[in-house]
Design a protein around this motif. Structure first.
Motif, mmCIF file in Angstrom:
data_model
loop_
_atom_site.group_PDB
_atom_site.id
_atom_site.type_symbol
_atom_site.label_atom_id
_atom_site.label_comp_id
_atom_site.label_asym_id
_atom_site.label_seq_id
_atom_site.Cartn_x
_atom_site.Cartn_y
_atom_site.Cartn_z
ATOM 1 N N LYS A 54 0.843 -1.190 0.000
ATOM 2 C CA LYS A 54 0.000 0.000 0.000
ATOM 3 C C LYS A 54 0.883 1.247 0.000
ATOM 4 O O LYS A 54 2.051 1.190 0.365
ATOM 5 N N TYR A 55 0.299 2.367 -0.408
ATOM 6 C CA TYR A 55 1.062 3.616 -0.315
ATOM 7 C C TYR A 55 0.949 4.150 1.115
ATOM 8 O O TYR A 55 -0.084 4.017 1.778
ATOM 9 N N THR A 93 1.010 10.275 0.905
ATOM 10 C CA THR A 93 1.340 10.112 -0.515
ATOM 11 C C THR A 93 0.488 11.056 -1.359
ATOM 12 O O THR A 93 -0.718 11.182 -1.156
ATOM 13 N N GLY A 97 1.834 9.835 -6.741
ATOM 14 C CA GLY A 97 2.206 8.593 -6.071
ATOM 15 C C GLY A 97 1.050 7.614 -6.009
ATOM 16 O O GLY A 97 1.215 6.414 -6.262
ATOM 17 N N LYS A 98 -0.129 8.105 -5.684
ATOM 18 C CA LYS A 98 -1.315 7.241 -5.638
ATOM 19 C C LYS A 98 -1.654 6.709 -7.030
ATOM 20 O O LYS A 98 -2.063 5.555 -7.185
ATOM 21 N N THR A 145 0.759 3.958 -7.924
ATOM 22 C CA THR A 145 0.409 2.751 -7.179
ATOM 23 C C THR A 145 -0.818 2.074 -7.784
ATOM 24 O O THR A 145 -0.929 0.845 -7.776
ATOM 25 N N GLY A 204 -0.020 -3.129 -5.887
ATOM 26 C CA GLY A 204 -0.458 -1.770 -5.638
ATOM 27 C C GLY A 204 -1.891 -1.705 -5.152
ATOM 28 O O GLY A 204 -2.329 -2.533 -4.355
ATOM 29 N N TYR A 221 3.880 -1.072 3.604
ATOM 30 C CA TYR A 221 3.759 0.251 2.981
ATOM 31 C C TYR A 221 4.990 0.472 2.123
ATOM 32 O O TYR A 221 6.120 0.374 2.604
ATOM 33 N N HIS A 222 4.779 0.725 0.854
ATOM 34 C CA HIS A 222 5.882 0.931 -0.089
ATOM 35 C C HIS A 222 5.863 2.383 -0.562
ATOM 36 O O HIS A 222 4.874 2.846 -1.117
ATOM 37 N N LYS A 223 6.950 3.084 -0.326
ATOM 38 C CA LYS A 223 7.018 4.478 -0.777
ATOM 39 C C LYS A 223 6.968 4.524 -2.299
ATOM 40 O O LYS A 223 7.789 3.883 -2.967
ATOM 41 N N PRO A 224 6.006 5.244 -2.880
ATOM 42 C CA PRO A 224 5.919 5.283 -4.345
ATOM 43 C C PRO A 224 7.063 6.098 -4.950
ATOM 44 O O PRO A 224 7.607 7.013 -4.312
#
Length: 287
Positions: free
Chosen positions: A114-115, A119, A123-124, A127, A135, A196-199
């Motif tokens: 998830k973002y 974000t 970025g969203k 994702t 994503g 949580y993955h930084k976009p």
């Protein structure tokens, strides 16, 4: 609770690694039952930051490479269960517990990404395209696990082999999954096991898809990939886009954003993957 090893590979991750390791170190999991390994090929301050964490084993890699570093990590783990996440990821406190509880009789398990909070729109939207780890679409709809959030039994690698170290531009997880499917090993995809993955920002998004295009060439070598940008025509009618429309609130996007920004980013993704495919083809010709 079974004992587990958590492996993080790094290359110049001084901006991200402290937050990543802090989250992994604070797992709701008996500290005696899991270890953390960082396989580092950096030339920035990543090594110095990792050394601040006394509970982390730092292993210096003599060269960088997704497959090479992951394999080095596997070979240095003490336990049968091996989890992977990436330096630009933040794992929830119950992440490892969920993975271990969910793997059950399976050889490997993939979770979603998830973002993080805060974000922005771009970025969203990135994702929403389904990378990494599904994503906004979720890993189940994406159909294959991602090494930013997964758990393997060590015997999986004994049965199908290790990560392909020749895939320097990514795709090592997809290639491994193709062998897992071919050998009919049971695996599981679980959206409840998330990180949580930084976009990526816009420029990094383009660079990443260029690399993915090179990886696609080395994985498949299908000339049809030259037509990838044309897929934007059918994208608004695709199952994945329909899922985004249904889950737009979860994706943090509205309908105008989906039909403008997301579709435009999809086109750019396909275009830059095509550029990457052509570059990979050129590399092969030069050899």
């Amino acid at each position: 609770m079974e004992k587990a090893s958590v492996v993080v590979i790094t290359y110049n991750e001084e901006k991200n690694i402290r937050e990543c390791l802090t989250a992994i170190s604070n797992q709701d999991y008996d500290k005696k039952n899991y270890e953390i390994l960082v396989i580092d090929a950096s030339n920035d301050k990543t090594e110095e930051i990792v050394k601040e964490f006394k509970n982390v084993r730092l292993i210096k890699s003599d060269k960088k490479g997704y497959g090479y570093q992951r394999n080095l990590g596997i070979k240095n783990t003490r336990y049968n269960l091996i989890a992977f996440t990436d330096a630009d990821c933040i794992v929830p406190n119950d992440w490892l517990k969920k993975l271990v509880n969910s793997i059950q009789e399976f050889y490997c398990l993939g979770g979603s990404a998830k973002y993080p909070e805060g974000t922005g729109l771009i970025g969203k939207s990135i994702t929403a395209l389904g990378f990494p780890a599904g994503g906004s679409l979720g890993i189940v709809n994406f159909g294959t696990l991602s090494t930013c959030n997964c758990l393997f039994r060590k015997e999986t690698f004994e049965k199908v082999g290790y990560f392909d170290e020749t895939l320097l531009y990514g795709g090592e997880d997809s290639e491994l999954m193709s062998r897992i499917r071919k050998n009919k090993l049971k695996f599981k995809l679980d959206n409840n096991c998330f990180i949580y993955h930084k976009p990526r920002n816009f420029i990094d998004f383009l660079k990443w898809n260029f690399k993915r295009g090179i990886a696609k060439y080395h994985l498949y070598k299908k000339a049809s990939h030259l037509l990838m940008p044309l897929s934007v025509i059918g994208y608004p009618l695709s199952r994945k886009f329909v899922l985004l429309l249904i889950n737009k609130k979860k994706a943090g996007l509205n309908i105008p954003s989906l039909f403008t920004i997301v579709i435009f980013l999809f086109f750019l993704r396909q275009l830059f993957m095509t550029f990457g495919w052509i570059y990979g083809f050129g590399q092969n010709i030069r050899k």
